[in-house]
Design an enzyme around this catalytic site. Structure first.
Site, PDB file in Angstrom:
ATOM      1  CB  SER A   1      67.540   2.289  14.823  1.00  0.00           C
ATOM      2  OG  SER A   1      68.624   1.806  14.306  1.00  0.00           O
ATOM      3  CG  LEU A   2      71.844   2.786  11.396  1.00  0.00           C
ATOM      4  CD1 LEU A   2      72.729   1.393  10.468  1.00  0.00           C
ATOM      5  CD2 LEU A   2      72.580   2.863  12.070  1.00  0.00           C
TER       6      LEU A   2
ATOM      7  NE  ARG B   1      64.093  -6.424  15.261  1.00  0.00           N
ATOM      8  CZ  ARG B   1      65.162  -5.011  15.315  1.00  0.00           C
ATOM      9  NH1 ARG B   1      65.463  -4.268  16.048  1.00  0.00           N
ATOM     10  NH2 ARG B   1      65.557  -5.806  14.468  1.00  0.00           N
TER      11      ARG B   1
ATOM     12  CD  GLU C   1      67.669   4.654  21.156  1.00  0.00           C
ATOM     13  OE1 GLU C   1      69.106   4.269  21.059  1.00  0.00           O
ATOM     14  OE2 GLU C   1      67.640   3.362  21.733  1.00  0.00           O
TER      15      GLU C   1
ATOM     16  N   GLY D   1      77.299  14.304  22.822  1.00  0.00           N
ATOM     17  CA  GLY D   1      76.717  13.109  22.053  1.00  0.00           C
ATOM     18  C   GLY D   1      77.329  13.009  20.553  1.00  0.00           C
ATOM     19  CB  SER D   2      80.953  11.821  19.147  1.00  0.00           C
ATOM     20  OG  SER D   2      80.398  10.578  19.838  1.00  0.00           O
ATOM     21  N   GLY D   3      77.611  10.106  18.259  1.00  0.00           N
ATOM     22  CA  GLY D   3      76.910   8.605  17.932  1.00  0.00           C
ATOM     23  C   GLY D   3      76.873   9.098  16.087  1.00  0.00           C
TER      24      GLY D   3
ATOM     25  CB  THR E   1      72.256 -10.573  13.052  1.00  0.00           C
ATOM     26  OG1 THR E   1      71.642 -10.196  12.632  1.00  0.00           O
ATOM     27  CG2 THR E   1      73.042 -11.611  13.228  1.00  0.00           C
TER      28      THR E   1
ATOM     29  N   GLY F   1      74.947  12.894  15.859  1.00  0.00           N
ATOM     30  CA  GLY F   1      75.929  14.082  16.723  1.00  0.00           C
ATOM     31  C   GLY F   1      76.458  14.379  15.808  1.00  0.00           C
TER      32      GLY F   1
END
Lengths: 319, 614
Positions: free
Chosen positions: B430-431, B320, B414, B54-56, B289, B59
C-alpha cells in the site's frame, strides 16, 4: 459530572457545560467522550480527529489548561490526575488561532515549517537513483525527533510563545529543523540553522513545558539546545544568545559561580546595560546580585574537577 | 490569545478581495492570493495550475513531482484539515520494493507475488511496471530524507511481509507510514507546494469533456468556492469507512474523491474488493499489528480452544484473508464472546512474558489499555477482524501517468484503481502504491498542465457551486435530532458488516441493496440542526456519510454480481474462483442516481492464472 468546554462559534466566545453521568465518562478516551457529547447532546460542538490511535496528531486539546492528545488520554486517568473533580474544563490548544470551538488554525505553522526547510540536502555521494547509506546509529541519533506528529501540544504549553509569538516559532518547528540539520546524510546544516536563528532559536526560555507535555516523549527543548550547540560550532555566534552562553561557560571555568554582573555585561555589552541600572538595583535590593562580585567571586568547592570535566567534554567534542 | 489581532490569514483574506465577482458575492475567499491567481479572459474565478486533492502519501508525492518537473507551475494541495491527518501515517509494517538483487530476488518476482496475491485479478502490465518503480521509490524516499532502519552494510533494512517470497519490505521501525508521510510532507513544504487547509471537495467540474476544476467548501467560512485548474489529481484515500463501526482507517477517510469522480461520470472499478485485517480491537477496530501473531500470539474461542488448527496448518500465521474468515466462522458458530457488533474472540500473548511484550509489542499493549482497559501482559485482548483497505477505486486509463478517462483528471493511491492489488493487496504494497502512483500522477498532471494553454470557462463549476449553495442551505436549515445522523451511520455500518462483510451470499446482498436504498432515502431527508456555517463539522460528517452510502451501493452491486470467491470477496454460495466468467473487473457508473454495472477483461501478460496456494 460537568464537562465545561470553551466554545467559539465564529462570533462569540463562551463556556458551555455538559452534564454527564459518571457511567458516560468512565472507560472512554477523551476523544470518545467528545464524540459522545456531539452525538447525544450537541451536534454543533466542533473538534477534529482522524486516526484515534495517537499517530495523526489531529486531536490535541487542553484539559484544565494542560495539553493532551484526546485519543491517547483515558478519562479514568484524567479523573485520577485531577482527584475526581466535579468538573473538567476542555479548551482548544493555546498559542494557536482558534477557528471554532476546539479547532485551531494550522496554516501559520506550515509557513513556519517552510522557513526552516525541513528536508535534508543530501551529500554529493548520494543520488535519487541509488539512495543513501547510513548506519543504524546515525538513524538512531534522529529517530526520536521523527516521532513528532505535529499535534501542537508543545506549542500550546510554550511560555515563550505565550509571552510573544512575533519573534518565535512553535517548539516542534525546531525539532524538525534539528532532525534535518543533524541527519548524517545532510551536507548543509546551515540551511536549517540560519532560519532557526533568525526565527527565535535563542529566545527559548528553558521552561521545559514542551518536553513535559509532548505525548510522544520528544524534548523540543533539547533539540533547541542541540541546534544552539551546532550553530556555535559552525561559527554562528552573533547576537546576545551565543554571548550569553559563552559568558556562562567562562564563569564556570573561572570560579564555578554564575556572576550575574559579568553575565549581563558579557552577554549584551556595557552600553546596552546602562539602560538596565534599575533592574540591577532591584536585584541587589532583593539580594540576588552582589555588587562586590564586580571584583570576582571565590571559587566553588571542587572547581578543579569541574574544569577537568569541561576540558574532557571539549576533547571528546573534537574527536 | 487575542482574536482581534490582524494575523496572516486576515492579511491573505484582505489581499484576495479583488479575486473577482464570486469572491465579492460571497464573503472573502480565503485562498492564497499568490497561488490562486486570476485565470484571465473568460472568468474571474480563482485558479491554480495543478490542484491536488488529498494530502496522504500519494497526494504529497504527486505535488512534489509536479514542482520538480515543472518549477514554473504552482501547485496547491487541498485538504479538509491539516495535511498530516491521513491514513498513510497509520501504516506500520513497511514499504515493498526490491533493493537487494543479490539473493535471487527481482522486480519480476515482486510482480509475480503481487499478481498471485491479487488472486489474478490484478492487471499484469501495471503490476510489472509497479514493481520496477517500487525499487526506484525506495531510493527516492531515502534520498528525500526518510530515515529507514539500516542493515549492517548501511543499506535500507528489509523484512518479510505476508505473501512475499523474499525480504523486500523496507521499514522504519513500526511507524513506516508515519515516517514516510512526514518525509513527503517535509519535501512538499521545502519544494514550494502550497496548502489550502480546511477545504472540502464537493464536486468535479467538467467543461467540454475536460476537467475544468473543482468545487470546494471552505469549512472555515461555509463558502462554496469553485476553483479552476489546468489539471487535478485526486488522492483522497479509500472507502473502508463504509464499515463505519469496524475499520482500521481514520474517521476522515470517506472516499470523497471516488464519490465525486462517480458523480462526474467516471467508472468505479472493482468496488466490491474490500480487504479485512484479522485483528482489530473489538471496540472500533483499531489495528493490532500482525507482529502479535508473528511472535506467537494465539487465537482463542469461548471454549478455550486454539481454534485456528481447524482452519489452517499454518495456524495464526495463515494469510490475512484466511485468518479473518476463520475468526468470523468461529463467531458465527457461536464460539465467540459477546453479541452483534461487539462479538469477539481472544488474542493471547501472555505466554510471551512481560519482558518480550514490553520490548517488542509496546504499541499494541498501549492500544489494549486505551481501547479495552486490558493489559496484554496479564490477560488476552478482545479482537475481531476489521475493514482495512479498499482495492477498488477510480478506473485508471493509463498506468504511466495515472490519467483517468476524463482529460485533465488524474488519480493516485487508494483512491485510484490501476488494479495493482486486484482482489487482495499484499502487506507492504500500500505504501509502495502511494509512493509510485503518487509520483506518476504528479508527473502526468504536471505535463498536462504545462501543455494546456487556457483554463476552462468555469461555467460548469459555477453552476455546480450554485447548486451546492442551495443544497447546503437546505441541509443545515432543518431540525433533525442530533443523534439521527449518527445513529443512521452506525446502522449503516452494521448492515454493511452483516450483509457485505467477510462472508457474502446472493440472498444477503440482494436484501442489502434494498436496505441501502432505504438508508439513502432516510439520509436525504435528514437535516443538520446547526445552521452556523462557520466550521460546521457536523455538515462535513453528513457529506462524508453521503459519499460512503454511494460507494457502499456500488460495492454491493459489484459483490452481488460477482458470483465467485476471489481474494477478499468470499461468496458462500459460490465458494470457488471462476476464471471462466469472472476473470474480469467490475465497473460501476452512476447516472441520474442510478448505478449500472459493466465488465472489463483483466490484463494478463506474463503470469498464467493458477490456483492460489500458500
Amino acid at each position: 459530572m460537568k464537562i465545561l468546554i470553551d466554545r467559539f462559534n465564529g462570533v462569540d466566545k463562551f463556556v458551555q457545560a455538559y452534564d454527564l453521568s459518571i457511567d458516560e465518562v468512565k472507560g472512554k478516551t477523551l476523544l470518545a467522550l467528545l464524540q459522545h457529547i456531539k452525538r447525544t447532546q450537541d451536534i454543533s460542538l466542533n473538534f477534529t480527529s482522524a486516526c484515534r490511535m495517537a499517530i495523526c496528531g489531529a486531536c490535541g486539546v487542553r484539559v484544565n489548561g494542560h495539553s493532551y492528545l484526546a485519543c491517547d488520554t483515558k478519562m479514568d486517568d484524567l479523573l485520577k490526575e485531577y482527584d475526581n473533580p466535579e468538573s473538567l474544563k476542555i479548551s482548544p490548544l493555546a498559542n494557536f488561532k482558534v477557528l471554532s470551538d476546539l479547532v485551531v488554525d494550522w496554516e501559520p505553522s506550515i509557513e513556519n515549517l517552510r522557513k526552516i526547510k525541513p528536508t535534508i540536502t543530501p551529500k554529493e555521494a548520494f543520488s535519487d537513483k541509488k539512495g543513501c547509506v547510513q548506519t543504524q546509529a546515525e538513524v538512531d541519533a534522529i529517530k526520536k525527533q521523527w516521532d513528532c506528529i505535529l499535534c501542537g501540544c508543545c506549542a500550546s504549553e510554550c511560555n515563550k510563545l505565550e509571552a510573544d509569538s512575533s519573534d518565535y516559532m512553535e517548539p516542534f518547528v525546531f525539532t524538525h529543523a534539528f532532525r534535518a540539520a543533524y541527519d548524517s546524510r545532510s551536507k548543509d546544516a546551515l540551511k536549517h540553522l540560519k532560519p532557526s536563528i533568525a526565527n527565535g532559536l535563542w529566545m527559548c526560555v528553558h521552561c521545559q513545558e514542551c518536553a513535559d507535555r509532548c505525548p510522544k516523549g520528544i524534548s523540543a527543548a533539547d533539540d533547541i539546545a542541540m541546534l544552539r550547540v551546532m550553530a556555535m560550532k559552525k561559527g554562528l555566534k552573533d547576537g546576545t544568545g551565543p554571548a550569553h552562553a559563552e559568558a556562562f561557560l567562562k564563569d564556570l571555568e573561572d570560579t564555578g559561580r554564575l556572576n550575574e554582573i559579568y553575565l549581563a555585561l558579557r552577554s549584551e555589552g556595557v552600553l546596552a546595560n546602562t539602560t538596565k541600572i534599575d533592574i540591577a538595583y532591584n536585584l541587589m535590593k532583593a539580594g540576588k546580585m552582589n555588587p562586590l562580585h564586580i571584583f570576582g567571586d571565590e571559587e566553588i568547592e571542587g572547581h578543579e574537577d569541574l574544569v577537568k570535566m569541561i576540558e574532557a567534554a571539549r576533547a571528546a567534542n573534537k574527536e | 490569545m487575542n482574536e482581534e489581532k490582524f494575523n496572516r490569514r486576515d492579511f491573505i483574506k484582505s489581499a484576495t478581495i479583488g479575486v473577482g465577482a464570486v469572491a465579492a458575492s460571497t464573503s472573502p475567499v480565503s485562498i492564497m492570493a499568490s497561488e490562486l491567481k486570476k485565470s484571465g479572459k473568460n472568468t474571474s474565478l480563482p485558479s491554480v495550475d495543478v490542484l491536488v486533492i488529498g494530502s496522504g502519501g500519494a497526494g504529497l508525492r504527486a505535488a512534489v513531482a509536479v514542482r520538480k518537473n515543472h518549477p514554473n507551475l504552482n501547485v496547491v494541495v487541498v485538504n479538509k484539515g491539516m495535511p498530516s491527518r491521513n491514513a498513510t501515517c497509520m501504516a506500520e509494517g513497511g514499504i515493498n520494493g526490491v533493493i537487494d538483487f543479490e539473493n535471487g530476488d527481482s522486480n519480476k518476482l515482486h510482480a509475480y507475488d503481487t499478481v498471485k496475491g491479487s488472486d489474478f485479478l490484478g492487471d499484469q502490465d501495471a503490476i510489472i511496471k509497479f514493481a520496477q518503480k517500487a525499487t526506484e521509490a525506495i531510493h527516492e524516499l531515502d534520498y528525500a530524507g526518510m530515515p529507514f532502519n539500516r542493515q549492517q552494510d548501511k543499506t535500507v533494512a528489509r523484512r518479510f511481509a505476508g505473501g512475499a517470497k523474499y525480504e523486500r519490505c523496507n521499514y522504519a521501525a513500526d511507524k513506516t507510514g508515519s515516517i514516510m508521510m512526514h518525509t513527503c510532507l517535509d519535501e512538499a513544504i521545502t519544494n514550494g507546494v502550497n496548502f489550502l487547509l480546511d477545504h472540502y471537495l464537493l464536486d468535479i467540474a467538467i467543461d467540454n469533456n475536460e476537467c475544468e476544476g473543482v468545487v470546494l467548501l471552505n469549512m472555515q467560512t461555509g463558502d462554496v468556492v469553485p476553483v479552476l485548474a489546468k489539471s487535478v489529481v485526486l488522492a483522497t484515500g479509500g472507502y473502508t469507512r463504509v464499515f463505519y463501526n469496524r475499520t482500521s482507517t481514520p474517521f476522515n477517510a470517506s472516499g470523497d474523491g471516488i464519490a465525486a469522480a462517480l458523480r462526474a461520470g467516471l467508472a468505479f472499478k472493482d468496488p466490491e474488493m474490500l480487504q479485512f485485517h484479522p485483528t482489530g480491537v473489538r471496540n472500533g477496530g483499531a489495528l493490532i499489528t500482525e507482529a502479535a501473531r508473528g511472535l506467537g500470539g494465539k487465537l482463542i474461542n469461548n471454549k478455550g480452544e486454539r481454534f485456528m488448527s481447524k482452519y489452517s496448518n499454518r495456524l495464526e500465521l495463515a494469510p490475512r484473508d484466511i485468518v479473518s474468515r476463520s475468526i468470523e466462522s468461529e463467531i458465527r458458530l457461536g464460539n465467540g464472546f459477546g453479541e452483534g457488533m461487539g462479538s469477539y474472540v481472544l488474542l493471547d500473548v501472555t505466554h510471551l512474558g512481560e519482558e518480550q511484550i514490553m520490548n517488542e509489542l509496546p504499541q499494541i499493549r498501549h492500544i489494549g489499555l486505551l481501547f479495552e482497559g486490558i493489559d496484554l501482559v496479564k490477560e488476552p485482548i478482545k479482537i475481531r477482524p476489521t475493514a482495512h483497505y479498499s482495492m477498488g477505486g477510480i478506473e485508471i486509463a493509463k498506468f504511466d501517468d495515472m490519467s483517468t478517462h476524463l482529460a485533465g483528471l488524474f488519480a493516485a493511491g487508494e483512491t485510484s484503481c490501476a488494479s495493482i492489488h486486484g482482489a487482495n493487496r499484499l502487506g507492504g504494497n500500500s505504501l509502495a502504491d502511494a509512493a509510485v502512483t503518487g509520483k506518476l500522477a504528479g508527473e502526468g498532471a504536471g505535463e498536462y498542465a504545462n501543455k494546456r494553454q487556457n483554463y476552462g470557462s468555469g461555467k460548469h463549476a459555477e453552476e455546480l457551486a450554485q447548486k451546492w449553495r442551495i443544497k447546503l442551505k437546505d441541509i443545515t436549515s432543518g431540525n433533525s435530532k442530533p443523534n439521527e445522523l449518527y445513529d443512521l451511520r452506525e446502522e449503516f455500518g452494521q448492515y454493511n458488516w452483516d450483509n457485505m462483510g467477510i462472508y457474502r451470499t446472493g440472498e444477503k446482498l440482494e436484501k442489502h441493496i434494498k436496505i441501502l436504498d432505504e438508508i439513502w432515502a432516510k439520509y436525504n431527508n435528514l437535516k443538520i440542526s446547526n445552521p452556523n456555517m462557520f466550521y460546521n463539522t457536523a455538515l462535513i460528517e453528513y457529506l462524508e456519510f453521503g459519499n460512503l452510502i454511494l460507494l457502499a451501493r456500488c460495492a454491493c452491486l459489484g459483490a452481488l454480481n460477482r458470483k465467485e470467491s476471489r481474494g477478499a470477496h468470499t461468496r458462500e454460495d459460490y465458494p470457488t474462483r471462476d476464471d471462466e466468467n469472472f476473470l474480469k473487473h467490475s465497473l460501476v457508473t452512476l447516472k441520474d442516481d442510478k448505478l449500472s454495472l459493466s465488465y472489463k477483461d483483466v490484463v494478463i501478460t506474463e503470469f498464467k492464472p493458477e490456483e492460489r496456494k500458500y
